[in-house]
Design a protein around this motif. Structure first.
Motif, PDB file in Angstrom:
ATOM      1  N   THR B  96       1.176  -1.350   0.069  1.00  0.00           N
ATOM      2  CA  THR B  96      -0.191   0.063  -0.118  1.00  0.00           C
ATOM      3  C   THR B  96       1.127   1.007   0.293  1.00  0.00           C
ATOM      4  O   THR B  96       1.062   2.164  -0.263  1.00  0.00           O
ATOM      5  CB  THR B  96      -1.103   0.303   1.128  1.00  0.00           C
ATOM      6  N   ALA B  97       1.843   1.118   0.418  1.00  0.00           N
ATOM      7  CA  ALA B  97       3.255   1.934   0.205  1.00  0.00           C
ATOM      8  C   ALA B  97       4.427   2.212   0.233  1.00  0.00           C
ATOM      9  O   ALA B  97       4.602   0.724   0.672  1.00  0.00           O
ATOM     10  CB  ALA B  97       3.148   3.118   1.676  1.00  0.00           C
ATOM     11  N   VAL B  98       5.393   2.537  -0.350  1.00  0.00           N
ATOM     12  CA  VAL B  98       6.626   2.327  -0.632  1.00  0.00           C
ATOM     13  C   VAL B  98       7.404   3.832  -0.145  1.00  0.00           C
ATOM     14  O   VAL B  98       7.099   4.893   0.114  1.00  0.00           O
ATOM     15  CB  VAL B  98       7.511   2.249  -1.929  1.00  0.00           C
ATOM     16  N   MET B  99       8.633   3.189   1.145  1.00  0.00           N
ATOM     17  CA  MET B  99       9.600   3.976   2.010  1.00  0.00           C
ATOM     18  C   MET B  99      10.950   3.842   1.276  1.00  0.00           C
ATOM     19  O   MET B  99      10.887   2.929   1.444  1.00  0.00           O
ATOM     20  CB  MET B  99       9.558   4.619   2.869  1.00  0.00           C
ATOM     21  N   SER B 100      11.167   4.476   0.712  1.00  0.00           N
ATOM     22  CA  SER B 100      12.953   4.643   0.257  1.00  0.00           C
ATOM     23  C   SER B 100      14.084   5.726   0.440  1.00  0.00           C
ATOM     24  O   SER B 100      13.949   6.466   0.859  1.00  0.00           O
ATOM     25  CB  SER B 100      12.625   4.864  -1.780  1.00  0.00           C
ATOM     26  N   VAL B 101      14.858   5.000   1.388  1.00  0.00           N
ATOM     27  CA  VAL B 101      15.713   5.325   2.094  1.00  0.00           C
ATOM     28  C   VAL B 101      17.424   5.164   1.279  1.00  0.00           C
ATOM     29  O   VAL B 101      18.056   3.727   1.667  1.00  0.00           O
ATOM     30  CB  VAL B 101      16.042   5.422   3.395  1.00  0.00           C
ATOM     31  N   GLY B 102      17.764   6.217   0.789  1.00  0.00           N
ATOM     32  CA  GLY B 102      18.931   5.752   0.259  1.00  0.00           C
ATOM     33  C   GLY B 102      20.757   6.240   0.269  1.00  0.00           C
ATOM     34  O   GLY B 102      20.192   7.204   1.786  1.00  0.00           O
ATOM     35  N   ALA B 103      21.529   6.621  -0.158  1.00  0.00           N
ATOM     36  CA  ALA B 103      22.510   6.862   0.406  1.00  0.00           C
ATOM     37  C   ALA B 103      22.274   8.650   0.404  1.00  0.00           C
ATOM     38  O   ALA B 103      22.228   9.333   1.167  1.00  0.00           O
ATOM     39  CB  ALA B 103      23.565   6.735  -0.511  1.00  0.00           C
ATOM     40  N   GLY B 104      21.238   9.263  -1.066  1.00  0.00           N
ATOM     41  CA  GLY B 104      20.954  10.392  -1.307  1.00  0.00           C
ATOM     42  C   GLY B 104      19.545  10.834  -0.809  1.00  0.00           C
ATOM     43  O   GLY B 104      19.147  11.575  -0.157  1.00  0.00           O
ATOM     44  N   GLU B 105      18.811   9.929  -0.852  1.00  0.00           N
ATOM     45  CA  GLU B 105      17.551  10.532  -0.924  1.00  0.00           C
ATOM     46  C   GLU B 105      16.372   9.771  -0.540  1.00  0.00           C
ATOM     47  O   GLU B 105      16.689   8.523  -0.164  1.00  0.00           O
ATOM     48  CB  GLU B 105      16.908  10.592  -2.778  1.00  0.00           C
ATOM     49  N   THR B 106      15.004  10.285   0.301  1.00  0.00           N
ATOM     50  CA  THR B 106      14.336   9.615   0.811  1.00  0.00           C
ATOM     51  C   THR B 106      13.300  10.337   0.177  1.00  0.00           C
ATOM     52  O   THR B 106      12.967  11.091   0.148  1.00  0.00           O
ATOM     53  CB  THR B 106      14.269  10.428   2.589  1.00  0.00           C
ATOM     54  N   LEU B 107      12.158   8.855  -0.127  1.00  0.00           N
ATOM     55  CA  LEU B 107      11.108   9.410  -0.783  1.00  0.00           C
ATOM     56  C   LEU B 107       9.811   8.472   0.078  1.00  0.00           C
ATOM     57  O   LEU B 107      10.199   7.144   0.763  1.00  0.00           O
ATOM     58  CB  LEU B 107      10.868   8.948  -2.119  1.00  0.00           C
ATOM     59  N   ASP B 118      -0.740   7.572  -4.994  1.00  0.00           N
ATOM     60  CA  ASP B 118      -2.118   8.943  -5.112  1.00  0.00           C
ATOM     61  C   ASP B 118      -1.563  10.093  -4.601  1.00  0.00           C
ATOM     62  O   ASP B 118      -2.183  10.667  -4.108  1.00  0.00           O
ATOM     63  CB  ASP B 118      -2.581   7.915  -3.104  1.00  0.00           C
ATOM     64  N   GLU B 119      -0.060   9.653  -3.496  1.00  0.00           N
ATOM     65  CA  GLU B 119       0.787  10.712  -3.055  1.00  0.00           C
ATOM     66  C   GLU B 119       2.031  10.994  -2.759  1.00  0.00           C
ATOM     67  O   GLU B 119       2.420   9.183  -2.474  1.00  0.00           O
ATOM     68  CB  GLU B 119      -0.004  11.354  -1.557  1.00  0.00           C
ATOM     69  N   TYR B 120       2.873  11.107  -2.817  1.00  0.00           N
ATOM     70  CA  TYR B 120       4.925  10.958  -2.754  1.00  0.00           C
ATOM     71  C   TYR B 120       4.558  11.758  -2.105  1.00  0.00           C
ATOM     72  O   TYR B 120       4.514  13.613  -2.151  1.00  0.00           O
ATOM     73  CB  TYR B 120       5.064  10.475  -3.758  1.00  0.00           C
ATOM     74  N   ALA B 121       5.876  12.362  -1.188  1.00  0.00           N
ATOM     75  CA  ALA B 121       6.422  13.412  -0.213  1.00  0.00           C
ATOM     76  C   ALA B 121       8.379  12.529  -0.667  1.00  0.00           C
ATOM     77  O   ALA B 121       9.263  11.865  -1.025  1.00  0.00           O
ATOM     78  CB  ALA B 121       6.484  13.219   1.055  1.00  0.00           C
ATOM     79  N   LEU B 122       8.962  13.635  -0.900  1.00  0.00           N
ATOM     80  CA  LEU B 122      10.738  14.049  -0.780  1.00  0.00           C
ATOM     81  C   LEU B 122      11.060  14.576  -0.285  1.00  0.00           C
ATOM     82  O   LEU B 122      10.348  15.338   0.156  1.00  0.00           O
ATOM     83  CB  LEU B 122      11.271  14.091  -2.628  1.00  0.00           C
ATOM     84  N   SER B 123      12.467  14.151   0.126  1.00  0.00           N
ATOM     85  CA  SER B 123      13.001  14.203   1.677  1.00  0.00           C
ATOM     86  C   SER B 123      13.374  15.824   0.618  1.00  0.00           C
ATOM     87  O   SER B 123      13.828  15.806  -0.951  1.00  0.00           O
ATOM     88  CB  SER B 123      14.867  13.865   1.286  1.00  0.00           C
ATOM     89  N   GLN B 124      13.940  16.855   2.142  1.00  0.00           N
ATOM     90  CA  GLN B 124      14.381  18.194   1.093  1.00  0.00           C
ATOM     91  C   GLN B 124      15.621  18.421   1.730  1.00  0.00           C
ATOM     92  O   GLN B 124      16.128  17.721   1.940  1.00  0.00           O
ATOM     93  CB  GLN B 124      13.663  19.096   1.335  1.00  0.00           C
ATOM     94  N   LYS B 125      15.834  19.228   1.457  1.00  0.00           N
ATOM     95  CA  LYS B 125      18.049  20.206   1.425  1.00  0.00           C
ATOM     96  C   LYS B 125      17.983  19.086   2.993  1.00  0.00           C
ATOM     97  O   LYS B 125      19.353  17.932   3.280  1.00  0.00           O
ATOM     98  CB  LYS B 125      18.479  21.140   1.465  1.00  0.00           C
ATOM     99  N   CYS B 126      17.634  20.052   3.777  1.00  0.00           N
ATOM    100  CA  CYS B 126      17.626  18.312   4.681  1.00  0.00           C
ATOM    101  C   CYS B 126      18.588  17.579   5.759  1.00  0.00           C
ATOM    102  O   CYS B 126      18.250  17.222   6.369  1.00  0.00           O
ATOM    103  CB  CYS B 126      17.216  20.206   6.144  1.00  0.00           C
ATOM    104  N   ILE B 127      17.461  16.687   5.085  1.00  0.00           N
ATOM    105  CA  ILE B 127      17.445  15.683   5.242  1.00  0.00           C
ATOM    106  C   ILE B 127      18.230  14.299   4.391  1.00  0.00           C
ATOM    107  O   ILE B 127      18.534  13.314   4.147  1.00  0.00           O
ATOM    108  CB  ILE B 127      15.743  14.761   4.973  1.00  0.00           C
ATOM    109  N   ALA B 128      18.624  15.637   2.386  1.00  0.00           N
ATOM    110  CA  ALA B 128      19.460  14.540   1.907  1.00  0.00           C
ATOM    111  C   ALA B 128      20.452  13.333   3.139  1.00  0.00           C
ATOM    112  O   ALA B 128      20.963  13.873   3.815  1.00  0.00           O
ATOM    113  CB  ALA B 128      20.140  15.338   1.271  1.00  0.00           C
ATOM    114  N   GLY B 129      20.977  12.760   2.003  1.00  0.00           N
ATOM    115  CA  GLY B 129      22.178  12.005   2.662  1.00  0.00           C
ATOM    116  C   GLY B 129      22.219  11.225   3.691  1.00  0.00           C
ATOM    117  O   GLY B 129      23.489  11.048   4.446  1.00  0.00           O
ATOM    118  N   VAL B 130      20.953  10.984   4.273  1.00  0.00           N
ATOM    119  CA  VAL B 130      20.620   9.723   5.367  1.00  0.00           C
ATOM    120  C   VAL B 130      21.808   8.460   5.382  1.00  0.00           C
ATOM    121  O   VAL B 130      22.541   8.572   6.308  1.00  0.00           O
ATOM    122  CB  VAL B 130      19.186   9.178   5.490  1.00  0.00           C
TER     123      VAL B 130
END
Lengths: 439, 260
Positions: B96-107, B118-130
């Motif tokens: 029902t949902a997918v979350m991706s936490v990579g080297a650079g991006e979280t979505l 239906d809806e999505y959110a991308l990491s912005q500047k301060c969250i990048a690089g987890v």
């Protein structure tokens, strides 16, 4: 409708708009008494009835500075920041205030010195601080464009009382400005102004209504070019009225002949507030998908001029009732006539936290939108107050919504442009739309 | 139908080859800097070799990830959210949902019943690089990335900034300089990274987290997954080869182009 193409062509009235804009620049040079940080009214306003008063407002000055000379704008913001006005303050204001602290404009001319200020209240950003900065800079007269706030269900009696408060507040300002500056308000001019104001609202409402048609005859890019031309300058209200009538007639003709702003229109989207200053090209980018931005309540003249009538049709907002043909014999008549039904503020949709989360659903419905895109601003017009709730309400109604972060006015680097492009692509692709050049 | 997908992230490039939806070959390599197109080619060739097929047999090659335009031989480019949605749906039917936490991006994306997303959110500047932060700290502390943060009790208070990964790194180094044990620092890093990533997850206004799939390189780190689940209140479904899910999704997206 998918794949259909309509004829598109530039507006004929662009030249007229450019002439009005030049008049604004010239009016600043001719100023004798300068009103700083004044009311943002998108129609001609009462200042025009004072022969010697010229409006030098933060928003247009700050925005033009950023557009004309980003390097100077950056210096100006720094000058403002070192005096304690942080980055949470609108870039409009920080640009303008910084230039005032520096004592010059981007082209090296002395910054127009303000003699008085009339800020208007705004709950969600720094607008109310405009008067404070002006007073910090120099002890000048200050009035406040006071509007009542009420968060809750509307009712007729309360609206009338709120309107009384707003109108009497304006009348008090006019009388006091007369006494402080020895300037006589030209009541005859005010009556004429009120009539013109009424005409402007009518034409603006017509243009707004025409944009509910498919294909839309204008896009938000056009509105941003036109929507302040009535109120920015002492350019002569009759010129503004003439322009808006010309525009209205041309837009009506475009609707009748299905002349589109975007010839490939297949996705209609709305916004809530102005976009990032430095990235207007995303409107063009979205056109690659056949997506046209219809604007927002902000661009549709700030006052949600349209409403749904009891029979389900769309028409001009009329509550509370007032007679558009009423005879004007007193200053109060004129002020009431100009205010019309707007009990709150020009930005009442922004202030009214009760109505705001729901108002965009109606707006989207009226304009036959397919989706919405919201900037979550660190500072700027509207900031992010209630934006997520608006998104939720729209999603519940079946609209696709995309949110992105940034700073609406301010430094170019405050917005991650590449990130936004990624998000636009993702939004369109998630809806099954591809760039038309790729199809 | 044989399809290929390449997910070029900021840290690693992943390539998969699918035959009728089943993974028959995959490969992973460092993304590299200025030689990204070469790296993409080599990773793709390695996946083809693992699958035992020649490039000419592949009907469509699609690319996703931040380096998707550095894959010159890809016929189609797919945004990361679309690839993640396709990948999650393919690897975990009923998601029902997918979350991706990579080297650079979280979505994060809520998957729709009648449309892909239906809806999505991308990491912005301060969250990048987890993910990159975790890898950097693992290298510095000499702990294998998959085990990073896994040794110390989970109740370590957050002692590094969860506001920005750059400040988090500075705080973590300060902890080391004050004599903290590496595993304590690692646990604090994990906690900070999870809180930061969760902030993107909370950006969805209408979450649909009944069956949320976690993908991306960080899904291999057990401590991070536990911390993220605790922060978000979600029990994730983690498919085998979670870090390849984006490449799988890109490959599946390529089939769409073929049907036209």
């Amino acid at each position: 409708m998918k794949g259909q193409r309509w004829e598109t062509r530039p507006l004929d009235c662009w030249q007229l708009a450019k002439e009005l804009r030049r008049s604004y620049d010239n009016s600043l040079a001719d100023s004798s008494i300068v009103l700083g940080n004044g009311t943002t009214n998108f129609y001609v306003d009462w200042q025009v009835a004072f022969p010697a008063i010229v409006v030098a407002e933060d928003n247009p000055i700050g925005a033009m500075m950023a557009q004309q000379n980003e390097a100077f704008a950056r210096k100006a913001r720094l000058a403002s920041e070192v005096r304690g006005w942080g980055r949470e303050i609108c870039g409009y204001h920080n640009n303008c205030w910084g230039a005032q602290f520096l004592g010059r404009t981007a082209d090296g001319k002395p910054f127009p010195e303000r003699q008085f200020t009339v800020p208007f209240p705004c709950v969600c950003d720094s607008h109310i601080k405009r008067g404070q900065q002006c007073r910090d800079y120099k002890p000048i007269a200050r009035w406040t464009n006071d509007f009542t706030m009420y968060i809750g269900e509307r009712d007729e009696k309360r609206e009338e009382a709120m309107l009384d408060h707003r109108n009497f507040n304006t009348l008090k300002q006019l009388n006091e400005i007369e006494s402080v500056f020895g300037q006589r308000l030209d009541d005859g001019k005010l009556f004429e102004l009120a009539r013109n104001c009424r005409l402007l609202k009518q034409y603006m409402t017509n243009v707004s209504y025409f944009m509910t048609f498919t294909p839309s005859p204008l896009s938000v890019k056009d509105l941003y070019s036109f929507f302040q031309l009535g109120g920015l300058a002492k350019i002569g209200p009759e010129k503004a009225v003439h322009f808006w009538k010309t525009l209205r007639d041309e837009v009506e003709w475009r609707v009748q002949n299905q002349i589109a702003a975007v010839g490939s229109e297949r996705f209609r989207w709305i916004e809530a507030h102005p976009p990032s200053w430095h990235f207007l090209k995303y409107y063009r980018y979205m056109e690659k998908y056949g997506a046209v931005c219809l604007g927002s309540q902000y661009t549709h003249f700030s006052q949600s001029q349209l409403e749904r009538k009891p029979d389900g049709s769309i028409g001009e907002r009329s509550y509370p009732v007032y007679d558009p043909d009423m005879e004007l014999t007193t200053r109060e008549d004129a002020v009431r006539f100009m205010t019309g039904p707007d009990a709150r503020a020009p930005h009442h949709f922004k202030i009214d936290e009760y109505l705001r989360p729901y108002a965009l659903n109606e707006f989207a419905d009226v304009f036959h939108a397919d989706g919405a895109m919201f900037g979550l601003w660190r500072s700027g017009v509207g900031c992010a107050v209630t934006r997520k709730e608006q998104a939720m309400r729209l999603r519940q109604a079946g609209y696709s919504v995309m949110c992105y972060e940034g700073s609406q006015p301010g430094d170019r680097v405050d917005l991650d442009e590449k990130r936004l492009i990624d998000q636009l692509d993702t939004w369109m692709e998630s809806l099954g739309l591809e760039k038309l050049e790729d199809v | 139908m044989i399809l290929a997908g390449i997910d070029m992230g900021i840290e690693a490039t992943k390539a998969v080859v699918l035959r009728d939806g089943a993974i028959i070959g995959r490969a992973k390599a460092s993304t590299g800097g200025t030689d990204r197109p070469i790296q993409a080619r080599q990773t793709y060739d390695a996946a083809l070799a693992a699958a035992g097929i020649a490039a000419i047999e592949v009907e469509a090659v699609s690319a996703t990830g931040i380096g998707k335009y550095d894959v010159p031989f890809a016929g189609r480019r797919v945004t990361e959210v679309i690839a993640a949605a396709h990948g999650a749906g393919h690897l975990c039917p009923g998601a029902t949902a997918v979350m991706s936490v990579g080297a650079g991006e979280t979505l994060i994306a809520a998957l729709g019943a009648d449309r892909l997303i239906d809806e999505y959110a991308l990491s912005q500047k301060c969250i990048a690089g987890v993910g990159l932060f975790l890898r950097t700290m693992a290298d510095r502390l000499g702990i294998p990335l998959d085990l990073f943060g896994d040794g110390e009790a989970a109740c370590v208070p957050t002692a590094v900034s969860d506001g920005c990964m750059v400040f988090a790194e500075l705080d973590a180094l300060s902890m080391l300089n004050r004599g903290a044990e590496p595993q304590t620092v690692a646990a604090a890093c994990i906690r900070a990274a999870a809180v930061r990533a969760a902030n993107t997850g909370f950006d969805l206004t209408v979450p649909n987290d009944t069956r949320t799939v976690l993908i991306g390189g960080t899904a291999k780190n057990r401590a991070f997954v536990r911390a993220l689940e605790a922060a978000m209140g979600i029990a994730f479904i983690i498919p085998a080869g979670a870090e390849y899910a984006g490449a799988v999704g890109a490959a599946i997206s390529g089939a769409k182009g073929l049907r036209k």
